[in-house]
Design a protein around this motif. Structure first.
Motif, mmCIF file in Angstrom:
data_model
loop_
_atom_site.group_PDB
_atom_site.id
_atom_site.type_symbol
_atom_site.label_atom_id
_atom_site.label_comp_id
_atom_site.label_asym_id
_atom_site.label_seq_id
_atom_site.Cartn_x
_atom_site.Cartn_y
_atom_site.Cartn_z
ATOM 1 N N LEU A 113 0.837 -1.197 0.000
ATOM 2 C CA LEU A 113 0.000 0.000 0.000
ATOM 3 C C LEU A 113 0.870 1.245 0.000
ATOM 4 O O LEU A 113 1.981 1.246 0.555
ATOM 5 N N ASP A 114 0.338 2.295 -0.591
ATOM 6 C CA ASP A 114 1.065 3.563 -0.547
ATOM 7 C C ASP A 114 0.998 4.125 0.866
ATOM 8 O O ASP A 114 0.120 3.750 1.654
ATOM 9 N N PRO A 115 1.913 4.998 1.247
ATOM 10 C CA PRO A 115 1.974 5.513 2.629
ATOM 11 C C PRO A 115 0.666 6.150 3.088
ATOM 12 O O PRO A 115 0.265 5.992 4.240
ATOM 13 N N GLU A 116 -0.001 6.880 2.196
ATOM 14 C CA GLU A 116 -1.236 7.555 2.603
ATOM 15 C C GLU A 116 -2.320 6.532 2.949
ATOM 16 O O GLU A 116 -3.006 6.645 3.978
ATOM 17 N N THR A 117 -2.485 5.511 2.089
ATOM 18 C CA THR A 117 -3.489 4.470 2.368
ATOM 19 C C THR A 117 -3.122 3.688 3.624
ATOM 20 O O THR A 117 -3.983 3.363 4.456
ATOM 21 N N ARG A 118 -1.836 3.371 3.736
ATOM 22 C CA ARG A 118 -1.382 2.619 4.924
ATOM 23 C C ARG A 118 -1.682 3.407 6.213
ATOM 24 O O ARG A 118 -2.166 2.847 7.203
ATOM 25 N N ALA A 119 -1.409 4.732 6.181
ATOM 26 C CA ALA A 119 -1.681 5.562 7.353
ATOM 27 C C ALA A 119 -3.174 5.608 7.651
ATOM 28 O O ALA A 119 -3.596 5.580 8.820
ATOM 29 N N ARG A 120 -4.007 5.659 6.565
ATOM 30 C CA ARG A 120 -5.448 5.683 6.781
ATOM 31 C C ARG A 120 -5.942 4.384 7.410
ATOM 32 O O ARG A 120 -6.778 4.382 8.312
ATOM 33 N N TYR A 121 -5.411 3.238 6.914
ATOM 34 C CA TYR A 121 -5.805 1.948 7.488
ATOM 35 C C TYR A 121 -5.381 1.851 8.961
ATOM 36 O O TYR A 121 -6.132 1.374 9.824
ATOM 37 N N LEU A 122 -4.139 2.303 9.254
ATOM 38 C CA LEU A 122 -3.664 2.253 10.642
ATOM 39 C C LEU A 122 -4.512 3.153 11.528
ATOM 40 O O LEU A 122 -4.804 2.816 12.690
ATOM 41 N N GLY A 123 -4.929 4.304 11.010
ATOM 42 C CA GLY A 123 -5.795 5.189 11.794
ATOM 43 C C GLY A 123 -7.129 4.535 12.102
ATOM 44 O O GLY A 123 -7.665 4.658 13.205
ATOM 45 N N THR A 124 -7.680 3.822 11.099
ATOM 46 C CA THR A 124 -8.946 3.117 11.332
ATOM 47 C C THR A 124 -8.776 2.024 12.391
ATOM 48 O O THR A 124 -9.620 1.870 13.278
ATOM 49 N N ILE A 125 -7.686 1.264 12.296
ATOM 50 C CA ILE A 125 -7.421 0.211 13.288
ATOM 51 C C ILE A 125 -7.299 0.821 14.683
ATOM 52 O O ILE A 125 -7.857 0.320 15.659
ATOM 53 N N HIS A 126 -6.570 1.934 14.757
ATOM 54 C CA HIS A 126 -6.401 2.600 16.051
ATOM 55 C C HIS A 126 -7.753 3.071 16.615
ATOM 56 O O HIS A 126 -8.049 2.890 17.804
ATOM 57 N N THR A 127 -8.572 3.675 15.759
ATOM 58 C CA THR A 127 -9.882 4.157 16.200
ATOM 59 C C THR A 127 -10.763 3.019 16.684
ATOM 60 O O THR A 127 -11.432 3.110 17.729
ATOM 61 N N GLU A 128 -10.783 1.916 15.908
ATOM 62 C CA GLU A 128 -11.625 0.780 16.300
ATOM 63 C C GLU A 128 -11.104 0.116 17.568
ATOM 64 O O GLU A 128 -11.876 -0.377 18.393
ATOM 65 N N ALA A 129 -9.791 0.093 17.763
ATOM 66 C CA ALA A 129 -9.225 -0.466 19.000
ATOM 67 C C ALA A 129 -9.627 0.388 20.195
ATOM 68 O O ALA A 129 -9.940 -0.133 21.280
ATOM 69 N N GLN A 130 -9.611 1.732 20.002
ATOM 70 C CA GLN A 130 -10.061 2.602 21.087
ATOM 71 C C GLN A 130 -11.534 2.368 21.380
ATOM 72 O O GLN A 130 -11.945 2.353 22.543
ATOM 73 N N ARG A 131 -12.342 2.177 20.340
ATOM 74 C CA ARG A 131 -13.763 1.891 20.531
ATOM 75 C C ARG A 131 -13.956 0.590 21.303
ATOM 76 O O ARG A 131 -14.781 0.505 22.210
ATOM 77 N N LEU A 132 -13.177 -0.415 20.936
ATOM 78 C CA LEU A 132 -13.260 -1.708 21.617
ATOM 79 C C LEU A 132 -12.843 -1.577 23.079
ATOM 80 O O LEU A 132 -13.479 -2.130 23.981
ATOM 81 N N THR A 133 -11.773 -0.819 23.320
ATOM 82 C CA THR A 133 -11.316 -0.616 24.705
ATOM 83 C C THR A 133 -12.378 0.104 25.530
ATOM 84 O O THR A 133 -12.644 -0.253 26.690
ATOM 85 N N ALA A 134 -12.996 1.146 24.937
ATOM 86 C CA ALA A 134 -14.034 1.881 25.660
ATOM 87 C C ALA A 134 -15.213 0.975 25.997
ATOM 88 O O ALA A 134 -15.785 1.047 27.099
ATOM 89 N N LEU A 135 -15.589 0.100 25.055
ATOM 90 C CA LEU A 135 -16.699 -0.829 25.293
ATOM 91 C C LEU A 135 -16.379 -1.760 26.455
ATOM 92 O O LEU A 135 -17.192 -1.943 27.370
ATOM 93 N N ILE A 136 -15.186 -2.343 26.440
ATOM 94 C CA ILE A 136 -14.799 -3.261 27.509
ATOM 95 C C ILE A 136 -14.749 -2.525 28.847
ATOM 96 O O ILE A 136 -15.203 -3.034 29.882
ATOM 97 N N ASN A 137 -14.226 -1.303 28.836
ATOM 98 C CA ASN A 137 -14.152 -0.528 30.073
ATOM 99 C C ASN A 137 -15.539 -0.233 30.624
ATOM 100 O O ASN A 137 -15.749 -0.232 31.844
ATOM 101 N N ASP A 138 -16.511 0.049 29.725
ATOM 102 C CA ASP A 138 -17.880 0.286 30.187
ATOM 103 C C ASP A 138 -18.432 -0.935 30.897
ATOM 104 O O ASP A 138 -19.042 -0.841 31.964
ATOM 105 N N PHE A 139 -18.231 -2.117 30.310
ATOM 106 C CA PHE A 139 -18.716 -3.346 30.945
ATOM 107 C C PHE A 139 -18.052 -3.550 32.300
ATOM 108 O O PHE A 139 -18.712 -3.877 33.293
ATOM 109 N N LEU A 140 -16.739 -3.376 32.351
ATOM 110 C CA LEU A 140 -16.013 -3.609 33.603
ATOM 111 C C LEU A 140 -16.418 -2.604 34.668
ATOM 112 O O LEU A 140 -16.582 -2.950 35.843
ATOM 113 N N ASP A 141 -16.577 -1.317 34.278
ATOM 114 C CA ASP A 141 -16.976 -0.296 35.247
ATOM 115 C C ASP A 141 -18.346 -0.604 35.830
ATOM 116 O O ASP A 141 -18.565 -0.508 37.045
ATOM 117 N N LEU A 142 -19.290 -0.971 34.962
ATOM 118 C CA LEU A 142 -20.641 -1.250 35.444
ATOM 119 C C LEU A 142 -20.640 -2.456 36.371
ATOM 120 O O LEU A 142 -21.328 -2.477 37.391
#
Length: 918
Positions: A476-505
């Motif tokens: 992949l070109d650098p721009e596409t690669r950076a976009r994919y990594l950003g999406t992975i990072h965002t979804e990982a943060q979403r997943l972490t927030a979801l798990i934290n909500d369950f654990l907090d409750l």
């Protein structure tokens, strides 16, 4: 003439013979037949008395065993034992569980908890003398060990307060869901006196004496004789037969008196019940009948009247027997009906009649078919319901458990089985109805949880896996690669927030969320969060309204930020067309209110009552694509309420919503970093003396004159570092209640309380959680030394060892202001060098460090006599094995995991460590 006379006498004799012989035969036969009938009726009545008494005792104790098992399965009780690992348990949580269990039912004498080594952890009512004792010799322990389930023990004299005679109902506390390792045994002691009261009431109601024995044949209740403690009568024929599982009726003697005795085993428990009535009482009607028939044998009409009277008496006795039987059935929680062989409803209890009146709507004096026809149409599956009814009516031997759901959503469980007499003949059928709606609702919520988790976890995981696969398999070109990594990072943060909500409750619901309260200014937090979210949406305008004066609250900064972030996120998500989101903060009486207003979709009126429920999401065409777990608002409510605040909203569908929360207003501490102590004392001279003693050591001392004023300062102000508490106080709240409330509240439970009183109660203070106890009069030196031990003053040193500089800073800031000398070391080697130069009074130690780790530091300290006694508080993020925890338990004072870090908990552990004798 003589022939005529002779003929007359012969005729008279014949008339006498013809008249008297039939009457005599009739009188004789009717008297004997009536006696046999009465004996048979007495036998049935007595057998019914024994059977119903056995059923009552079985239902009472098995029901209590189910309650005990439910308490034993409570997650926070399992966690309280697991956290202790044999040394320190969450005694407050354990005591709260035991207090609730001891109040479940009348007749409960004590409730206590033993650990996996069968040593007593705690008991209610408090009996400190036996806490820690080994009870492996008790029958309840042997029974639980053998069966692996709840067990009802033999009767014994308890060693608890008052030493009552009790029966123990014990249930295992399993350490994990596999039920392979038992972490303790939860026991509730049911008093023998409660069973004796049942026997007494039964005798008063019907005139029948009921003797109850346990599985050894030891008598628990016997109204006929003076109870002399635990005496075995298993040698008596009736009791021996019942112990062998048989039931029947026999004639026996009680001293010089002949009696009728019916015996029956108690199902599941191995106990026995013997119902006894004197022959003189049972067969009194026979003698009266014989006398009456003898007098009126020449008058057939009188004989018929007497016969009618006798029949009426027998019917009356049967009715009284049914009344007693029904009173026993009325004490159960389930609806019970006895069905005659022809399908008529012969006997019902009060619970079934109430169920019929409230929702089942069938006649309890009709037949099974009539009741089924009434109920079937209100069920979700009338055919399946009717199929079970047909089995009950057409198969005399049918035994089964079934469930049906009503159109209203109510779930009913039905158990049915034939009822037999002592000879095995079928007398009819019993049907037991239980309302299991709550159980099914819990199962439904579990299914919803699994469905939500499955969907919400799979969605970000799918993105992470998909884009990571593209990164691995494609150039992949650098721009596409950076976009994919950003999406992975965002979804990982979403997943972490979801798990934290369950654990907090989960932590909040189990009482395991710890708050680190500190005063802070709300306006600054609102400004930071508003600026953060303003940059996340180009279609929304965020307006901020703040007053000029500061708005101080006493709360955990990050948790309130979490609530505000959730409300801002919702305001943006549920305004898909963009628009203005207004955020404001203001002072409202003694509280600070924060509001978030949007002009978006709004909430339908029918959904508003469920908006804070777990897993609830508004289901409409406008909101269905927005997604979410339905946990955010539920978590917000729990966080605000655990802070002592309120949360709410106003919404109009199509016009938008305003969500707000309020927190108690607080002020910043003015103690200039010095520890602040609170003295609760109603005597002005005594309070002044305490202030003089403590202020000379550099403490800031506040004084409250009443329990109410003290609680107000503790709950609504900055929590003190230590409380000096008198017991006898002016006002309605005494010192005991103040101590109980402080230790029950999550945000104040860690404050050490020193009881200073002229009255007794040292043991009671210890049970309620007091840190120490001083009896008046005491010297200034005694007070200062005690306070210094509970809250170390100047001159004590603590060495903080961690390779992460931010963690060291956090620990130092947490312990600052307590008169401590705080030193730092970046690894194990540096820590040992500093200890060699000057031995600290306590050590806060990380385990995972470069070069020399925390385990090696502990080994080094243990190898040297001059450092072996240094108390060590281990603060680590490492996932420890059971073996490592056991190893640390013998070498460290306490263990605090970083993912459960609480400033208050750390301060408490360090204070305790500094107070540990060398």
């Amino acid at each position: 003439m003589s022939r005529v006379i002779r003929s007359r006498w012969v005729l008279t004799a014949v008339l006498i013979v013809i008249g008297l012989v039939p009457v005599g035969i009739l009188a004789y036969l009717s008297t004997n037949m009536a006696a046999d009938a009465l004996r048979h009726r007495v036998d049935e009545s007595m057998q019914g008395s024994a059977a119903m008494s056995a059923l009552y005792i079985n239902e009472e104790l098995r029901g209590l065993a189910e309650v005990d098992e439910s308490f034993a399965n409570r997650p926070f009780l399992v966690q309280a034992l697991a956290d202790g690992e044999g040394t320190q348990y969450d005694h407050r949580q354990i005591r709260q569980t035991l207090l609730e269990l001891s109040k479940v039912r009348r007749g409960i004498g004590t409730a206590f908890l033993a650990d996996s080594n069968v040593r007593l952890v705690d008991i209610v009512p408090a009996t400190p003398a036996i806490v820690g004792k080994d009870f492996s010799y008790r029958d309840w322990y042997k029974g639980v060990t053998a069966s692996g389930t709840a067990y009802v023990s033999e009767a014994f004299r308890s060693r608890a307060t008052g030493k009552p005679f009790v029966v123990a109902i014990a249930a295992p506390v399993w350490a994990d869901s596999t039920r392979t390792r038992r972490s303790g045994i939860l026991v509730v002691a049911y008093t023998v006196s409660a069973i004796q009261q049942f026997a007494k009431r039964f005798e008063e109601a019907r005139g029948v004496s009921v003797t109850v024995t346990d599985q050894r044949g030891v008598v628990i209740a016997d109204p006929r004789a003076q109870w002399e403690g635990l005496v075995s009568r298993r040698h008596e024929p009736e009791i021996a037969a019942a112990l062998a599982g048989r039931s029947g009726v026999a004639e026996d003697t009680d001293g010089d008196e002949a009696v009728v005795a019916a015996y029956a085993p108690v199902p599941d428990l191995g106990w026995t019940v013997t119902a006894t009535i004197p022959n003189q009482t049972a067969f009194a009607a026979i003698g009266r009948l014989q006398w009456a028939v003898g007098i009126v044998s020449l008058l057939l009409a009188a004989f018929i009247v007497m016969k009618a009277w006798f029949v009426g008496r027998v019917v009356g006795q049967r009715q009284r027997a049914e009344d007693v039987m029904k009173s026993v059935l009325n004490s159960t929680r389930d609806g019970i009906a006895f069905l005659e062989p022809d399908g008529r409803i012969g006997l019902t209890n009060a619970t079934l009649e109430r169920m019929s009146e409230e929702f089942l709507k069938f006649r309890t004096d009709g037949s099974l078919e009539e009741a089924a026809a009434t109920v079937a149409d209100s069920t979700t599956d009338p055919k399946a319901f009717q199929a079970i009814i047909d089995k009950m009516a057409g198969e005399p031997e049918y035994v089964g458990v079934s469930e049906y759901e009503r159109l209203s959503g109510q779930a009913i469980r039905r158990y049915t089985a034939p009822v037999r007499d002592s000879s095995g003949s079928i007398l009819g059928r019993i049907s037991v109805l239980s309302d299991v709606t709550a159980e099914r609702e819990a199962e439904r919520m579990k299914s919803e949880l699994m469905a939500t988790v499955s969907h919400e976890l799979r969605t970000p995981l799918a993105s992470i896996l998909g884009f990571s696969e593209l990164l691995v398999t494609r150039e992949l070109d650098p721009e596409t690669r950076a976009r994919y990594l950003g999406t992975i990072h965002t979804e990982a943060q979403r997943l972490t927030a979801l798990i934290n909500d369950f654990l907090d409750l989960q932590r909040i619901e189990e009482g395991g969320l710890r708050l680190s309260l500190a005063p802070f200014e709300v306006g600054e937090l609102v400004r930071q969060e508003t600026d953060l979210f303003a940059a996340q949406s180009a279609t929304h305008t965020l307006e901020l309204e703040l007053p000029e004066e500061p708005l101080m609250v006493l709360a955990e900064h990050d948790r309130i930020a979490q609530v505000l972030a959730n409300l801002l996120s919702n305001a943006i998500k549920y305004s898909p067309e963009g628009g203005t989101v207004r955020v404001s903060a203001e002072s409202v009486e003694a509280a600070v209110r924060v509001s978030v207003t949007d002009s978006g979709l709004g909430i339908p009126t029918g959904d508003q009552r469920n908006i804070f429920a777990k897993f609830f999401r508004v289901d409409s065409s406008d909101t269905r694509q927005i997604g979410g777990t339905g946990l955010g608002l539920a978590l917000c409510r729990e966080i605000i309420e655990i802070h002592g605040g309120r949360i709410g909203f106003e919404s109009v569908q199509g016009e938008g919503s305003t969500f707000w929360f309020e927190l108690p207003a607080g002020a910043a501490s003015s103690s200039n970093g010095r520890p602040r102590l609170l003295v609760i004392e109603d005597d002005a001279d005594a309070a002044e003396l305490l202030v003089r003693y403590l202020a000379s050591d550099g403490y800031v001392v506040d004084v409250a004159r009443t329990g109410e004023e003290g609680l107000e300062r503790i709950q609504n102000g900055s929590p003190p570092a230590l409380i000096c508490l008198d017991i006898r106080l002016g006002g309605d709240v005494d010192g005991w209640e103040v101590l109980a409330r402080v230790k029950d509240a999550a945000h104040t439970a860690g404050i050490p309380v020193l009881v200073c009183t002229a009255y007794g109660g040292r043991e009671n203070a210890a049970v309620l959680g007091a840190a120490d106890f001083l009896s008046k009069p005491f010297t200034a030196r005694q007070l200062r030394e005690t306070v210094a031990r509970l809250l170390p003053a100047g001159g004590r040193s603590v060495l903080v060892v961690d390779d992460e500089e931010p963690v060291r800073r956090l620990v130092v800031e947490t312990l600052a202001g307590y008169g401590l000398e705080l030193r730092e070391a970046a690894d194990g080697d540096e820590a040992l060098d500093q200890i060699s130069e000057r031995v600290p009074d306590a050590l806060v130690l990380d385990l995972v460090m470069p070069r020399l780790d925390g385990f090696a530091v502990l080994e080094n300290l243990q190898a040297r006599p001059e450092t072996r006694s240094i108390p060590v508080v281990v603060l680590t993020a490492r996932n420890l094995s059971a073996a490592e925890k056991t190893w640390l338990r013998s070498r460290a004072h306490a263990l605090l995991e970083k993912n459960e870090y609480s400033a208050r908990e750390l301060r408490k552990l360090v204070v305790q460590a500094l107070g540990t004798p060398a």
